[in-house]
Design a protein around this motif. Structure first.
Motif, PDB file in Angstrom:
ATOM      1  N   ALA A 360      28.747  16.469   5.213  1.00 25.34           N
ATOM      2  CA  ALA A 360      27.413  16.184   4.160  1.00 25.34           C
ATOM      3  C   ALA A 360      26.700  17.628   4.223  1.00 25.34           C
ATOM      4  N   VAL A 361      27.083  18.605   4.950  1.00 32.13           N
ATOM      5  CA  VAL A 361      26.376  19.742   5.099  1.00 32.13           C
ATOM      6  C   VAL A 361      26.962  20.991   4.100  1.00 32.13           C
ATOM      7  N   TYR A 362      25.976  21.497   3.545  1.00 33.49           N
ATOM      8  CA  TYR A 362      26.677  22.914   2.483  1.00 33.49           C
ATOM      9  C   TYR A 362      25.565  24.049   2.763  1.00 33.49           C
ATOM     10  N   VAL A 363      26.105  25.220   2.994  1.00 37.07           N
ATOM     11  CA  VAL A 363      25.369  26.482   2.679  1.00 37.07           C
ATOM     12  C   VAL A 363      25.794  27.071   1.419  1.00 37.07           C
ATOM     13  N   ASP A 364      24.860  27.374   0.736  1.00 32.85           N
ATOM     14  CA  ASP A 364      25.266  28.116  -0.776  1.00 32.85           C
ATOM     15  C   ASP A 364      26.400  27.275  -1.438  1.00 32.85           C
ATOM     16  N   LYS A 368      30.595  23.140   4.739  1.00 32.91           N
ATOM     17  CA  LYS A 368      30.911  23.452   6.158  1.00 32.91           C
ATOM     18  C   LYS A 368      31.580  22.358   6.896  1.00 32.91           C
ATOM     19  N   THR A 369      32.557  22.716   7.632  1.00 38.29           N
ATOM     20  CA  THR A 369      33.135  21.826   8.543  1.00 38.29           C
ATOM     21  C   THR A 369      33.401  22.062   9.985  1.00 38.29           C
ATOM     22  N   ASN A 370      32.852  23.348  10.368  1.00 37.66           N
ATOM     23  CA  ASN A 370      32.715  23.501  11.854  1.00 37.66           C
ATOM     24  C   ASN A 370      31.162  23.673  12.332  1.00 37.66           C
ATOM     25  N   PRO A 371      30.777  22.707  13.049  1.00 35.92           N
ATOM     26  CA  PRO A 371      29.301  22.406  13.448  1.00 35.92           C
ATOM     27  C   PRO A 371      28.867  23.991  14.115  1.00 35.92           C
ATOM     28  N   TYR A 372      29.691  24.703  14.785  1.00 34.24           N
ATOM     29  CA  TYR A 372      29.240  25.738  15.417  1.00 34.24           C
ATOM     30  C   TYR A 372      29.735  27.178  14.840  1.00 34.24           C
ATOM     31  N   GLU A 373      29.919  26.982  13.456  1.00 26.63           N
ATOM     32  CA  GLU A 373      29.974  28.313  12.856  1.00 26.63           C
ATOM     33  C   GLU A 373      28.544  29.298  12.853  1.00 26.63           C
ATOM     34  N   THR A 374      28.776  30.572  12.932  1.00 22.58           N
ATOM     35  CA  THR A 374      27.672  31.481  12.772  1.00 22.58           C
ATOM     36  C   THR A 374      27.626  31.417  11.396  1.00 22.58           C
ATOM     37  N   ARG A 385      21.594  22.533   2.504  1.00 18.19           N
ATOM     38  CA  ARG A 385      21.513  21.058   2.363  1.00 18.19           C
ATOM     39  C   ARG A 385      22.347  20.229   3.168  1.00 18.19           C
ATOM     40  N   ILE A 386      21.519  18.837   3.284  1.00 19.00           N
ATOM     41  CA  ILE A 386      22.417  17.783   4.004  1.00 19.00           C
ATOM     42  C   ILE A 386      22.290  16.721   2.992  1.00 19.00           C
ATOM     43  N   GLY A 387      23.290  16.303   2.408  1.00 18.80           N
ATOM     44  CA  GLY A 387      23.343  15.194   1.146  1.00 18.80           C
ATOM     45  C   GLY A 387      22.579  16.184  -0.028  1.00 18.80           C
ATOM     46  N   LYS A 388      22.147  15.339  -0.865  1.00 20.44           N
ATOM     47  CA  LYS A 388      21.439  15.566  -2.081  1.00 20.44           C
ATOM     48  C   LYS A 388      19.833  15.689  -1.957  1.00 20.44           C
ATOM     49  N   ARG A 389      19.329  15.352  -0.947  1.00 25.43           N
ATOM     50  CA  ARG A 389      17.916  15.375  -0.910  1.00 25.43           C
ATOM     51  C   ARG A 389      17.543  16.325   0.250  1.00 25.43           C
ATOM     52  N   ARG A 390      18.098  16.540   1.384  1.00 26.14           N
ATOM     53  CA  ARG A 390      17.550  17.303   2.315  1.00 26.14           C
ATOM     54  C   ARG A 390      17.851  18.830   2.072  1.00 26.14           C
ATOM     55  N   ILE A 391      16.806  19.385   1.541  1.00 25.12           N
ATOM     56  CA  ILE A 391      17.450  21.011   0.998  1.00 25.12           C
ATOM     57  C   ILE A 391      16.098  21.800   1.340  1.00 25.12           C
ATOM     58  N   VAL A 392      16.715  23.252   1.903  1.00 28.87           N
ATOM     59  CA  VAL A 392      15.833  24.290   2.373  1.00 28.87           C
ATOM     60  C   VAL A 392      16.286  25.458   1.679  1.00 28.87           C
ATOM     61  N   SER A 393      15.509  26.460   1.361  1.00 29.82           N
ATOM     62  CA  SER A 393      15.860  27.881   0.912  1.00 29.82           C
ATOM     63  C   SER A 393      15.509  28.767   2.162  1.00 29.82           C
TER      64      SER A 393
END
Length: 398
Positions: A360-364, A368-374, A385-393
């Protein structure tokens, strides 16, 4: 030295053995045979693998022959360079399937003329025990164990199988089989590349020269591009995903990417190198150009234009990013689970980890599949964003 020769000797090159001889060979007008080996150990390549394919293309452009070696024998061993454990052996079926994908991907960069694609089976398929004994006699045990990887494994009592010693010998004999004038490879393969010179001399051939490239930094801006680290851009990635991954590359890597994995004009590249440090809007615009160039290479211009349009609709028109909360952070690097908590997208690291594992987690817009990625943060905003509604810039504090 003319412009094309200078580009061959300097662009994306960290060391040449022996540079004077390589320059003389190029300037002699002789058609050279330039070798690069690929082990089909996975189903697809990433753009880090294309650094030497672009160098081969430069040689093709001035009439030299690119010789791709498909390591169907060495793939069953796995290159031990830089590895602290023995690699699992692949089946013949896996190797054959991977080979088909590699050839298709390499042809996105290389021209079909002035190209040979050879498989080790051509020469090793008929090898006898007598042939192996002769090949192994070309170097002493002491010389082989001087290989940094082998020495470290012995010192730390790490797994070290006898068959791994064969790898540099087989790679070296490839140069004999195809009568290579020059071999390309990554700097960490220096021992194997130099083995080609030794083995050629042992078999009565003129030793090849060697050109070594630096490795490409991955999208995390820290480590060598690698599938295992999750910081890679795959050549078979869907065009929108490929575009988004390029846009997530740190600003500091824009110039190295243009230099090593595109065919940007050398003068334009030099101007880019000599210009002001890339940041903010300028960095974003150059990254857009970089993404366009890379996606066009593997998917075509139309797909690249569509990917750019999709990206802009998300991050400028606000399709997914509409109403995104602006967050300014103080550090350039965060572990993903920590960043989700820092930006108040998630209440805890445990919850962050669970959301990443759910997909559920997207960066740009890159899942993302690795929780500990830098995650690298710059002054150019990135959307998380997490899902479609939780979004930050998110951007770095000025």
């Amino acid at each position: 030295m003319d412009k094309k020769t200078k580009q061959l000797l300097t662009r994306g090159v960290v060391e040449i053995i022996q540079q004077k001889r390589v320059q003389e060979k190029i300037e002699s007008g002789k058609a050279l045979r330039v070798k690069f080996g690929i082990d089909p150990t996975g189903s697809d390549l990433h753009i880090g693998h294309t650094v030497n394919l672009w160098k081969l293309r430069q040689f093709q452009e001035i009439g030299h022959t690119a010789v791709i070696i498909i390591g169907d024998y060495t793939a069953s061993i796995g290159d031990p360079s830089g590895k602290d454990t023995t690699r699992p052996q692949l089946s013949g079926e896996q190797i054959q399937e991977n080979y088909k994908n590699y050839e298709k991907q390499a042809l996105c960069i290389l021209k079909k003329d002035h190209l040979e694609i050879r498989k080790q089976t051509e020469w090793f398929g008929g090898f006898t025990l007598k042939d192996i004994i002769r090949l192994m006699a070309s170097r002493s045990v002491g010389e082989v164990l001087a290989h940094e990887t082998f020495r470290k494994r012995l010192e730390t009592d790490s797994p070290f199988s006898c068959h791994e010693v064969l790898y540099p010998f087989l790679q070296g004999y490839d140069s004999v089989a195809v009568q290579a004038d020059i071999e390309l490879g990554a700097i960490e393969q220096k021992f194997n590349l130099l083995m080609g010179r030794v083995v050629q001399k042992y078999y009565g051939q003129e030793p090849q020269d060697v050109m070594m490239s630096p490795y490409l930094i991955g999208t995390d801006g820290k480590e060598k591009m690698s599938k295992s680290l999750g910081n890679y851009i795959g050549l078979q990635d869907e065009s929108n995903d490929m575009f988004g991954k390029v846009m997530s590359v740190p600003d500091t890597e824009i110039v190295p990417y243009f230099e090593m994995v595109t065919d940007m004009d050398s003068e334009e590249l030099e101007n880019l190198k000599q210009g002001e440090e890339l940041s903010g809007t300028k960095a974003r615009d150059m990254k857009m150009q970089l993404a366009q160039t890379i996606v066009s290479t593997f998917h075509g211009k139309s797909a690249a234009q569509r990917a750019e349009k999709t990206f802009l609709s998300v991050f400028q028109a606000g399709d997914t990013g509409k109403g995104a909360r602006d967050v300014v952070v103080k550090k350039q690097e965060y572990v993903l689970v920590d960043l989700l908590v820092e930006t108040a997208l998630s209440p805890s690291k445990a919850e962050s980890k669970r959301k990443v594992e759910e997909g559920a987690v997207y960066v740009d817009e890159v899942k993302k599949t690795n929780p500990y990625e830098t995650v690298h943060i710059s002054r150019s905003p990135c959307v998380i964003r997490i899902g479609k509604r939780r979004i930050v810039s998110v951007r770095l504090k000025d």
